[in-house]
Design a protein around this motif. Structure first.
Motif, PDB file in Angstrom:
ATOM      1  N   ASP A 180      36.991  48.086  36.068  1.00 37.07           N
ATOM      2  CA  ASP A 180      38.013  47.439  36.902  1.00 37.07           C
ATOM      3  C   ASP A 180      38.620  48.406  37.915  1.00 37.07           C
ATOM      4  N   GLY A 181      37.901  49.484  38.215  1.00 35.65           N
ATOM      5  CA  GLY A 181      38.402  50.467  39.164  1.00 35.65           C
ATOM      6  C   GLY A 181      38.517  49.918  40.577  1.00 35.65           C
ATOM      7  N   ALA A 238      47.357  55.353  45.951  1.00 34.02           N
ATOM      8  CA  ALA A 238      47.268  54.049  45.283  1.00 34.02           C
ATOM      9  C   ALA A 238      48.282  54.002  44.147  1.00 34.02           C
ATOM     10  N   ASP A 239      49.156  52.990  44.161  1.00 38.02           N
ATOM     11  CA  ASP A 239      50.196  52.877  43.130  1.00 38.02           C
ATOM     12  C   ASP A 239      49.610  52.905  41.723  1.00 38.02           C
ATOM     13  N   SER A 240      48.453  52.302  41.558  1.00 35.65           N
ATOM     14  CA  SER A 240      47.860  52.178  40.225  1.00 35.65           C
ATOM     15  C   SER A 240      47.408  53.511  39.655  1.00 35.65           C
ATOM     16  N   ARG A 241      47.390  54.570  40.474  1.00 38.14           N
ATOM     17  CA  ARG A 241      46.918  55.878  40.013  1.00 38.14           C
ATOM     18  C   ARG A 241      48.050  56.889  39.804  1.00 38.14           C
ATOM     19  N   ARG A 242      49.265  56.497  40.115  1.00 34.61           N
ATOM     20  CA  ARG A 242      50.375  57.463  40.049  1.00 34.61           C
ATOM     21  C   ARG A 242      50.581  58.011  38.637  1.00 34.61           C
ATOM     22  N   GLY A 243      50.351  57.182  37.624  1.00 31.00           N
ATOM     23  CA  GLY A 243      50.575  57.626  36.257  1.00 31.00           C
ATOM     24  C   GLY A 243      49.613  58.703  35.787  1.00 31.00           C
ATOM     25  N   GLU A 244      48.535  58.908  36.511  1.00 34.55           N
ATOM     26  CA  GLU A 244      47.556  59.925  36.116  1.00 34.55           C
ATOM     27  C   GLU A 244      48.120  61.345  36.215  1.00 34.55           C
ATOM     28  N   ILE A 245      49.117  61.523  37.063  1.00 32.55           N
ATOM     29  CA  ILE A 245      49.599  62.886  37.303  1.00 32.55           C
ATOM     30  C   ILE A 245      50.273  63.482  36.071  1.00 32.55           C
ATOM     31  N   ASP A 246      50.862  62.630  35.222  1.00 32.62           N
ATOM     32  CA  ASP A 246      51.544  63.151  34.037  1.00 32.62           C
ATOM     33  C   ASP A 246      50.558  63.774  33.054  1.00 32.62           C
ATOM     34  N   SER A 247      49.329  63.303  33.055  1.00 30.43           N
ATOM     35  CA  SER A 247      48.352  63.842  32.111  1.00 30.43           C
ATOM     36  C   SER A 247      47.534  64.976  32.712  1.00 30.43           C
ATOM     37  N   ILE A 248      47.509  65.083  34.041  1.00 32.91           N
ATOM     38  CA  ILE A 248      46.742  66.169  34.652  1.00 32.91           C
ATOM     39  C   ILE A 248      47.564  67.455  34.715  1.00 32.91           C
ATOM     40  N   ASN A 274      44.561  53.229  30.411  1.00 33.33           N
ATOM     41  CA  ASN A 274      45.459  52.473  31.293  1.00 33.33           C
ATOM     42  C   ASN A 274      45.212  52.748  32.774  1.00 33.33           C
ATOM     43  N   TYR A 275      44.277  53.642  33.049  1.00 34.95           N
ATOM     44  CA  TYR A 275      44.040  54.041  34.440  1.00 34.95           C
ATOM     45  C   TYR A 275      42.538  54.003  34.732  1.00 34.95           C
ATOM     46  N   PRO A 276      42.049  52.879  35.265  1.00 36.01           N
ATOM     47  CA  PRO A 276      40.612  52.678  35.451  1.00 36.01           C
ATOM     48  C   PRO A 276      39.930  53.764  36.279  1.00 36.01           C
ATOM     49  N   ASP A 277      40.654  54.355  37.233  1.00 37.53           N
ATOM     50  CA  ASP A 277      40.056  55.332  38.144  1.00 37.53           C
ATOM     51  C   ASP A 277      40.248  56.778  37.697  1.00 37.53           C
ATOM     52  N   SER A 278      40.724  56.973  36.471  1.00 37.68           N
ATOM     53  CA  SER A 278      41.125  58.315  36.052  1.00 37.68           C
ATOM     54  C   SER A 278      39.971  59.294  35.883  1.00 37.68           C
ATOM     55  N   VAL A 279      38.728  58.811  35.836  1.00 38.59           N
ATOM     56  CA  VAL A 279      37.584  59.733  35.802  1.00 38.59           C
ATOM     57  C   VAL A 279      37.529  60.571  37.072  1.00 38.59           C
ATOM     58  N   PRO A 315      35.144  59.074  31.373  1.00 34.09           N
ATOM     59  CA  PRO A 315      35.505  57.760  31.935  1.00 34.09           C
ATOM     60  C   PRO A 315      35.999  56.814  30.843  1.00 34.09           C
ATOM     61  N   CYS A 316      36.989  56.030  31.191  1.00 37.49           N
ATOM     62  CA  CYS A 316      37.520  55.046  30.244  1.00 37.49           C
ATOM     63  C   CYS A 316      36.755  53.729  30.395  1.00 37.49           C
TER      64      CYS A 316
END
Length: 254
Positions: free
Chosen positions: A16-17, A82-92, A57-62, A10-11
């Motif tokens: 702020d998730g 959720a728009d705020s989570r779209r960036g997580e896919i590049d790292s997964i 940069n992604y509070p919900d990335s855990v 978790p970050c």
């Protein structure tokens, strides 16, 4: 049988998730302790864990369960609702490729899909249509599953965030169900174990190699699961509940 787990540290931005709860912000230090205990519980089940670094940069990335789906034939990079989570896919995606090589598929716009809306029962994947998973995303997933010899079935839902908020398949034909899912005809062929309304959070748990990892503090649900013959391991997820997270959300199991 699961051999591998993907999880993410978790970050600090976890506090702020995204949250629909009214329980205040998570305590980050306590959340870290709870996450370590969660990983320990998984290790006791005989799996190898790939632990990914935090994404500040992604509070919900855990909650790695949402941006990816792992099947026995392919990995699927989703497109979170959720728009705020779209960036997580590049790292997964690189993590999936470590296990699946070129057998990695993607959900494309305008489809949205949170894999928290997807429950595996053998070779069938039940897909909840929710605020995070739209019909286009579900349709794309069904096509991907069928391409790999698997099956997808849609489930309408009205009251909860994700399908697995109210359901957990424990293998052996046993399904934990809470609220609107207790009487769903899609699951009438399974042995339904009803989770009481005041313990509905306990419906989100995971089967890992004969063990059931569930949130602590739900004695009626725990007793029902033990009565089925499973070894039950309880973990405290109080800080993750504050940001709409549960036991299944924090790992990919395959």
């Amino acid at each position: 049988m699961f051999n591998y787990i993907i999880a993410r540290t978790p970050c600090k931005a976890l506090i702020d998730g995204i949250s629909s709860a009214d329980d205040g912000k998570p305590n980050y230090e306590l959340a870290m302790k709870q996450h370590l205990a969660y990983l320990d519980a998984l290790r006791m089940c005989g799996v190898e864990i790939l632990l990914l670094p935090p994404l500040e940069n992604y509070p919900d990335s855990v909650f790695v369960e949402d941006p990816a789906l792992c099947t026995k034939h392919c990995g699927i990079v989703t497109r979170p609702g959720a728009d705020s989570r779209r960036g997580e896919i590049d790292s997964i995606e690189p993590a999936l490729r470590r296990f699946y090589g070129d057998n990695v598929e993607r959900i494309e716009a305008p489809g949205t899909l949170d894999a928290g809306d997807v429950m595996m029962v053998g070779d069938t994947f039940y897909i909840g249509l929710s605020a995070r998973t739209n019909a286009e995303g579900a349709s794309q997933l069904v096509a991907i599953l069928e391409k790999h010899g698997l099956t997808g079935r849609l489930v309408t839902m009205e009251k909860v965030l994700h399908l697995k908020t109210g359901l957990a398949y424990l293998e052996d034909g046993n399904l934990l169900a809470a609220g609107e899912f207790v009487d769903k005809p899609e699951f009438s062929h399974l042995n339904i174990i009803e989770i009481p309304e005041d313990e509905s959070y306990a419906a989100n748990c995971i089967w890992v190699n004969g063990n059931v990892i569930m949130p602590s503090g739900y004695p009626i649900s725990e007793s029902k699961i033990r009565d089925l013959g499973y070894n039950v391991v309880t973990v405290d997820t109080s800080e993750y509940r504050k940001v709409d997270g549960g036991v299944s959300c924090m790992s990919l199991r395959f």
